[in-house]
Design a protein around this motif. Structure first.
Motif, PDB file in Angstrom:
ATOM      1  N   GLU A  85     -31.395   3.930   6.013  1.00 17.03           N
ATOM      2  CA  GLU A  85     -30.902   2.499   5.364  1.00 17.03           C
ATOM      3  C   GLU A  85     -29.699   1.808   6.162  1.00 17.03           C
ATOM      4  OE1 GLU A  85     -30.317   3.009   1.312  1.00 17.03           O
ATOM      5  OE2 GLU A  85     -32.409   3.168   0.803  1.00 17.03           O
ATOM      6  N   LEU A  86     -28.924   2.580   6.780  1.00 13.48           N
ATOM      7  CA  LEU A  86     -27.870   2.363   7.711  1.00 13.48           C
ATOM      8  C   LEU A  86     -28.455   1.820   8.938  1.00 13.48           C
ATOM      9  CD1 LEU A  86     -24.697   2.199   8.032  1.00 13.48           C
ATOM     10  CD2 LEU A  86     -24.878   4.594   9.034  1.00 13.48           C
ATOM     11  N   ILE A  87     -29.134   2.568   9.657  1.00 17.03           N
ATOM     12  CA  ILE A  87     -30.095   1.787  10.766  1.00 17.03           C
ATOM     13  C   ILE A  87     -30.707   0.695  10.598  1.00 17.03           C
ATOM     14  CG2 ILE A  87     -31.988   2.264  12.479  1.00 17.03           C
ATOM     15  CD1 ILE A  87     -30.929   5.387  12.028  1.00 17.03           C
ATOM     16  N   PHE A  88     -31.385   0.657   9.457  1.00 22.28           N
ATOM     17  CA  PHE A  88     -32.151  -0.673   9.012  1.00 22.28           C
ATOM     18  C   PHE A  88     -31.348  -1.955   9.047  1.00 22.28           C
ATOM     19  CE2 PHE A  88     -34.743  -3.823   6.868  1.00 22.28           C
ATOM     20  CZ  PHE A  88     -36.100  -3.479   7.201  1.00 22.28           C
ATOM     21  N   ARG A  89     -29.949  -1.778   8.111  1.00 25.27           N
ATOM     22  CA  ARG A  89     -29.124  -2.747   8.146  1.00 25.27           C
ATOM     23  C   ARG A  89     -28.399  -3.122   9.291  1.00 25.27           C
ATOM     24  NH1 ARG A  89     -27.345   0.447   3.922  1.00 25.27           N
ATOM     25  NH2 ARG A  89     -25.626   0.898   5.069  1.00 25.27           N
ATOM     26  N   PHE A  90     -28.261  -2.119  10.299  1.00 26.79           N
ATOM     27  CA  PHE A  90     -27.587  -2.302  11.565  1.00 26.79           C
ATOM     28  C   PHE A  90     -28.575  -3.114  12.350  1.00 26.79           C
ATOM     29  CE2 PHE A  90     -27.188  -0.870  16.062  1.00 26.79           C
ATOM     30  CZ  PHE A  90     -26.035  -1.307  16.148  1.00 26.79           C
ATOM     31  N   LEU A  91     -29.885  -2.656  12.549  1.00 21.35           N
ATOM     32  CA  LEU A  91     -30.985  -3.461  13.472  1.00 21.35           C
ATOM     33  C   LEU A  91     -31.136  -4.718  12.839  1.00 21.35           C
ATOM     34  CD1 LEU A  91     -33.557  -0.408  14.038  1.00 21.35           C
ATOM     35  CD2 LEU A  91     -31.283  -1.111  15.512  1.00 21.35           C
ATOM     36  N   ARG A  92     -31.029  -4.954  11.404  1.00 21.71           N
ATOM     37  CA  ARG A  92     -31.109  -6.527  11.055  1.00 21.71           C
ATOM     38  C   ARG A  92     -30.133  -7.378  11.513  1.00 21.71           C
ATOM     39  NH1 ARG A  92     -31.537  -8.640   5.005  1.00 21.71           N
ATOM     40  NH2 ARG A  92     -32.184 -10.638   5.656  1.00 21.71           N
ATOM     41  N   LYS A  93     -28.838  -6.758  11.585  1.00 23.22           N
ATOM     42  CA  LYS A  93     -27.665  -7.649  12.189  1.00 23.22           C
ATOM     43  C   LYS A  93     -28.103  -8.032  13.425  1.00 23.22           C
ATOM     44  CE  LYS A  93     -24.550  -5.834   8.733  1.00 23.22           C
ATOM     45  NZ  LYS A  93     -23.509  -4.895   8.376  1.00 23.22           N
ATOM     46  N   ILE A  94     -28.639  -6.958  14.364  1.00 26.82           N
ATOM     47  CA  ILE A  94     -28.743  -7.155  15.778  1.00 26.82           C
ATOM     48  C   ILE A  94     -29.735  -8.139  15.914  1.00 26.82           C
ATOM     49  CG2 ILE A  94     -29.522  -6.122  17.886  1.00 26.82           C
ATOM     50  CD1 ILE A  94     -26.716  -5.202  16.897  1.00 26.82           C
ATOM     51  N   PHE A  95     -30.924  -7.880  15.135  1.00 31.62           N
ATOM     52  CA  PHE A  95     -32.068  -8.926  15.487  1.00 31.62           C
ATOM     53  C   PHE A  95     -31.740 -10.306  14.842  1.00 31.62           C
ATOM     54  CE2 PHE A  95     -34.683  -5.030  15.607  1.00 31.62           C
ATOM     55  CZ  PHE A  95     -35.312  -5.546  17.254  1.00 31.62           C
ATOM     56  N   ASP A  96     -30.848 -10.443  13.982  1.00 28.19           N
ATOM     57  CA  ASP A  96     -30.634 -11.923  13.579  1.00 28.19           C
ATOM     58  C   ASP A  96     -29.278 -12.590  14.262  1.00 28.19           C
ATOM     59  OD1 ASP A  96     -32.345 -11.480  11.302  1.00 28.19           O
ATOM     60  OD2 ASP A  96     -30.740 -10.907   9.877  1.00 28.19           O
ATOM     61  N   SER A  97     -28.888 -11.852  15.204  1.00 31.84           N
ATOM     62  CA  SER A  97     -27.760 -12.560  16.160  1.00 31.84           C
ATOM     63  C   SER A  97     -28.502 -13.040  17.018  1.00 31.84           C
ATOM     64  CB  SER A  97     -26.896 -11.149  16.649  1.00 31.84           C
ATOM     65  OG  SER A  97     -27.447 -10.421  17.628  1.00 31.84           O
ATOM     66  N   PRO A  98     -28.045 -14.243  17.552  1.00 27.93           N
ATOM     67  CA  PRO A  98     -28.637 -14.946  18.804  1.00 27.93           C
ATOM     68  C   PRO A  98     -28.355 -14.247  20.056  1.00 27.93           C
ATOM     69  CG  PRO A  98     -26.706 -16.181  17.933  1.00 27.93           C
ATOM     70  CD  PRO A  98     -26.978 -15.059  17.132  1.00 27.93           C
ATOM     71  N   GLY A  99     -29.349 -14.003  20.862  1.00 24.52           N
ATOM     72  CA  GLY A  99     -29.069 -13.613  22.168  1.00 24.52           C
ATOM     73  C   GLY A  99     -28.606 -12.086  22.145  1.00 24.52           C
ATOM     74  N   ARG A 100     -27.947 -11.428  23.483  1.00 22.92           N
ATOM     75  CA  ARG A 100     -27.668 -10.104  23.475  1.00 22.92           C
ATOM     76  C   ARG A 100     -26.306 -10.231  22.871  1.00 22.92           C
ATOM     77  NH1 ARG A 100     -29.551  -6.044  26.858  1.00 22.92           N
ATOM     78  NH2 ARG A 100     -28.098  -4.479  27.206  1.00 22.92           N
ATOM     79  N   MET A 101     -26.071  -9.000  22.054  1.00 22.50           N
ATOM     80  CA  MET A 101     -24.735  -8.940  21.397  1.00 22.50           C
ATOM     81  C   MET A 101     -23.965  -7.915  21.781  1.00 22.50           C
ATOM     82  SD  MET A 101     -24.596  -8.938  17.183  1.00 22.50           S
ATOM     83  CE  MET A 101     -24.085  -7.671  16.487  1.00 22.50           C
ATOM     84  N   PRO A 102     -22.925  -8.095  21.914  1.00 20.89           N
ATOM     85  CA  PRO A 102     -21.856  -6.712  22.226  1.00 20.89           C
ATOM     86  C   PRO A 102     -21.782  -6.192  20.590  1.00 20.89           C
ATOM     87  CG  PRO A 102     -20.593  -8.709  22.211  1.00 20.89           C
ATOM     88  CD  PRO A 102     -21.974  -9.195  22.086  1.00 20.89           C
TER      89      PRO A 102
END
Length: 178
Positions: A85-102
């Motif tokens: 669930e931690l990975i899922f939340r993290f990946l969702r934040k990554i995919f919801d952000s525009p462009g490549r994200m630091p």
């Protein structure tokens, strides 16, 4: 409350991510297939498909650098309750952000990912350093280990390079595989 049931594999988790975005419904809980869900929940059974998980992984390659992707894999290997669930939340934040994200270490999920990944990485280093080898009658080197986390996959390439000209076997006595 939305619940996704999946088979608790890394490909299954990535397929669940794919299904969540295609359904536009995100789970509150991720459960093992067959595990009972809380009452009054909407359940979705995720069927693992390599093509879907590969698409999610290729999206991660575009969004995250290698270190961040390795952190995700390390957290998966931790086998800690709730790590999926931690990975899922993290990946969702990554995919919801525009462009490549630091990586944003001010985010609590990101910070937890980093801490857990470091612990698993250290355990992988301990496996590489502290496996004691015994030579069998047939000349095969055998090393038994019992790491706290599933760190054996992190050490395999090291052993493959070190014992490239010999027969060897490393066995995780806690997880019963080698």
């Amino acid at each position: 409350m939305h619940v996704f049931h999946y088979e608790k594999t890394f490909d299954g988790l990535l397929t669940a991510m794919f299904d969540a975005y295609s359904r536009k419904t995100f789970p509150d809980r991720l459960l093992l297939t067959g595990e009972p869900a809380p009452m009054f929940t909407e359940s979705h059974i995720v069927i693992t498909v390599k093509g879907k998980s590969a698409r999610v992984w290729s999206g991660l390659v575009k969004k995250l650098d290698r270190r961040a992707r390795n952190m995700v894999l390390h957290v998966w290997l931790s086998e800690q309750p709730g790590s999926d669930e931690l990975i899922f939340r993290f990946l969702r934040k990554i995919f919801d952000s525009p462009g490549r994200m630091p990586i944003n270490f001010a985010d609590p999920d990101t910070l937890e990912i980093e801490k857990l990944a470091c612990k698993v990485g250290r355990e992988g280093e301990h496996v590489r350093q502290f496996v004691r080898w015994q030579k069998g009658a047939d000349g095969t080197f055998f090393g038994a280990t019992a790491p706290k986390y599933n760190a054996l996959p992190l050490a395999i390439n090291y052993f493959r390079d070190r014992f490239s000209d010999q027969k060897w076997l490393v066995y995780d006595t806690q997880r019963h595989y080698g």
